[in-house]
Design a protein around this motif. Structure first.
Motif, mmCIF file in Angstrom:
data_model
loop_
_atom_site.group_PDB
_atom_site.id
_atom_site.type_symbol
_atom_site.label_atom_id
_atom_site.label_comp_id
_atom_site.label_asym_id
_atom_site.label_seq_id
_atom_site.Cartn_x
_atom_site.Cartn_y
_atom_site.Cartn_z
ATOM 1 N N TRP A 76 0.764 -1.084 0.020
ATOM 2 C CA TRP A 76 0.182 0.060 0.225
ATOM 3 C C TRP A 76 1.046 1.261 0.034
ATOM 4 N N VAL A 77 0.676 2.300 -1.047
ATOM 5 C CA VAL A 77 1.246 3.313 -0.629
ATOM 6 C C VAL A 77 0.170 4.684 -0.791
ATOM 7 N N THR A 78 0.678 5.447 0.221
ATOM 8 C CA THR A 78 -0.336 6.437 0.790
ATOM 9 C C THR A 78 -0.141 7.651 -0.344
ATOM 10 N N LEU A 79 -1.204 8.035 -1.203
ATOM 11 C CA LEU A 79 -1.231 9.132 -2.088
ATOM 12 C C LEU A 79 -2.244 9.950 -1.500
ATOM 13 N N ASP A 80 -3.419 10.257 -2.454
ATOM 14 C CA ASP A 80 -4.679 11.024 -2.020
ATOM 15 C C ASP A 80 -5.129 9.979 -0.970
ATOM 16 N N ARG A 81 -4.797 8.890 -0.869
ATOM 17 C CA ARG A 81 -5.395 7.776 -0.110
ATOM 18 C C ARG A 81 -4.505 6.526 -0.125
ATOM 19 N N PRO A 82 -4.697 5.421 0.793
ATOM 20 C CA PRO A 82 -3.992 4.316 0.467
ATOM 21 C C PRO A 82 -4.147 3.517 -0.699
ATOM 22 N N ARG A 83 -3.228 3.243 -1.610
ATOM 23 C CA ARG A 83 -3.515 2.782 -2.677
ATOM 24 C C ARG A 83 -2.801 1.403 -2.878
ATOM 25 N N LEU A 84 -3.517 0.384 -3.477
ATOM 26 C CA LEU A 84 -2.773 -1.048 -3.539
ATOM 27 C C LEU A 84 -2.048 -1.156 -4.850
ATOM 28 N N ALA A 85 -0.859 -1.520 -4.720
ATOM 29 C CA ALA A 85 0.254 -1.641 -5.922
ATOM 30 C C ALA A 85 0.973 -2.986 -6.027
ATOM 31 N N TRP A 86 0.897 -3.546 -6.998
ATOM 32 C CA TRP A 86 1.960 -4.691 -7.068
ATOM 33 C C TRP A 86 3.165 -4.046 -7.277
ATOM 34 N N HIS A 87 4.336 -5.010 -6.955
ATOM 35 C CA HIS A 87 5.480 -4.310 -6.935
ATOM 36 C C HIS A 87 6.692 -5.717 -6.940
ATOM 37 N N VAL A 88 7.843 -5.340 -7.223
ATOM 38 C CA VAL A 88 9.072 -6.275 -7.099
ATOM 39 C C VAL A 88 10.151 -5.756 -6.049
ATOM 40 N N TRP A 89 10.595 -6.421 -5.150
ATOM 41 C CA TRP A 89 11.604 -6.071 -4.552
ATOM 42 C C TRP A 89 12.996 -6.553 -5.166
ATOM 43 N N HIS A 90 13.886 -5.545 -5.193
ATOM 44 C CA HIS A 90 15.130 -5.799 -6.043
ATOM 45 C C HIS A 90 16.226 -5.099 -5.872
ATOM 46 N N ASP A 91 17.296 -5.494 -5.465
ATOM 47 C CA ASP A 91 18.510 -4.879 -5.284
ATOM 48 C C ASP A 91 18.307 -3.641 -3.947
ATOM 49 N N GLY A 92 17.500 -4.058 -2.886
ATOM 50 C CA GLY A 92 17.405 -3.118 -1.815
ATOM 51 C C GLY A 92 16.566 -1.930 -2.166
ATOM 52 N N ALA A 93 15.554 -2.284 -2.974
ATOM 53 C CA ALA A 93 14.493 -1.328 -3.136
ATOM 54 C C ALA A 93 13.114 -2.066 -3.752
ATOM 55 N N VAL A 94 11.870 -1.128 -3.702
ATOM 56 C CA VAL A 94 10.770 -1.737 -4.371
ATOM 57 C C VAL A 94 10.615 -1.005 -5.716
ATOM 58 N N TYR A 95 10.368 -1.790 -6.454
ATOM 59 C CA TYR A 95 10.043 -0.996 -7.891
ATOM 60 C C TYR A 95 8.482 -1.590 -8.457
ATOM 61 N N LEU A 96 8.161 -0.420 -9.093
ATOM 62 C CA LEU A 96 6.550 -0.490 -9.457
ATOM 63 C C LEU A 96 6.280 0.082 -10.808
ATOM 64 N N VAL A 97 5.185 -0.102 -11.332
ATOM 65 C CA VAL A 97 4.981 0.604 -12.749
ATOM 66 C C VAL A 97 3.579 1.124 -12.637
ATOM 67 N N THR A 98 3.633 2.348 -13.094
ATOM 68 C CA THR A 98 2.329 3.235 -13.385
ATOM 69 C C THR A 98 2.358 3.742 -14.294
ATOM 70 N N GLY A 99 0.757 3.843 -14.701
ATOM 71 C CA GLY A 99 0.498 4.901 -15.950
ATOM 72 C C GLY A 99 0.225 3.885 -17.118
ATOM 73 N N GLY A 100 -0.418 4.360 -18.171
ATOM 74 C CA GLY A 100 -0.955 3.716 -19.264
ATOM 75 C C GLY A 100 -1.721 2.476 -19.005
ATOM 76 N N GLU A 101 -1.579 1.161 -19.182
ATOM 77 C CA GLU A 101 -2.524 0.107 -18.890
ATOM 78 C C GLU A 101 -2.070 -0.415 -17.549
ATOM 79 N N GLU A 102 -1.042 0.246 -16.655
ATOM 80 C CA GLU A 102 -0.774 -0.305 -15.441
ATOM 81 C C GLU A 102 -1.571 0.321 -14.429
ATOM 82 N N GLN A 103 -1.269 0.084 -13.171
ATOM 83 C CA GLN A 103 -1.780 0.440 -12.185
ATOM 84 C C GLN A 103 -1.815 2.072 -12.044
ATOM 85 N N ASP A 104 -3.028 2.616 -11.454
ATOM 86 C CA ASP A 104 -2.847 3.866 -11.599
ATOM 87 C C ASP A 104 -2.482 4.434 -10.091
#
Length: 123
Positions: A19-47
């Protein structure tokens, strides 16, 4: 490694969502890699509106087993240069479930999406 840092790493590795807090908490899929969280937003992906404009964001990781809150932390937000960080993009592509165009996913992301790195600000 601190207890908080260990909890962040363990929680992020075990669960593919957060969950990442923006205007409200939003659920997001992610990957943990090399000490950080990576995620994709925009287009056809999560908003995740406005996340790419933030310096930091509040992230919550929950238990995959029972949904209980494992850890909350602040993370530094950074936009990933998809052309330069092809290894990260490849990891995300591999973990992206149910994509309609999995063979051309990286190309679509390069055209219409933003890849973000959330680096935990924990001791």
């Amino acid at each position: 490694m601190s207890d908080i840092r260990a909890a962040v790493e363990e929680g992020a590795k075990k669960s593919g969502v957060l969950w990442v807090t923006l205007d409200r908490p939003r659920l997001a899929w992610h990957v943990w890699h090399d000490g950080a969280v990576y995620l994709v937003t925009g287009g056809e992906e999560q908003d995740l509106p406005g996340l790419d404009a933030l310096d930091t964001a509040r992230v919550t990781l929950r238990s995959k087993d029972n949904g209980a809150r494992l850890v909350e932390f602040d993370a530094r937000v950074g936009v990933v240069d998809q052309a330069a960080e092809t290894e990260v993009v490849a990891v995300l592509v591999k973990e992206r479930l149910n994509a309609r165009d999995s063979e051309h996913l990286a190309e679509r992301w390069a055209r219409e999406s933003t890849v973000l790195r959330l680096t935990p600000l924990t001791p």
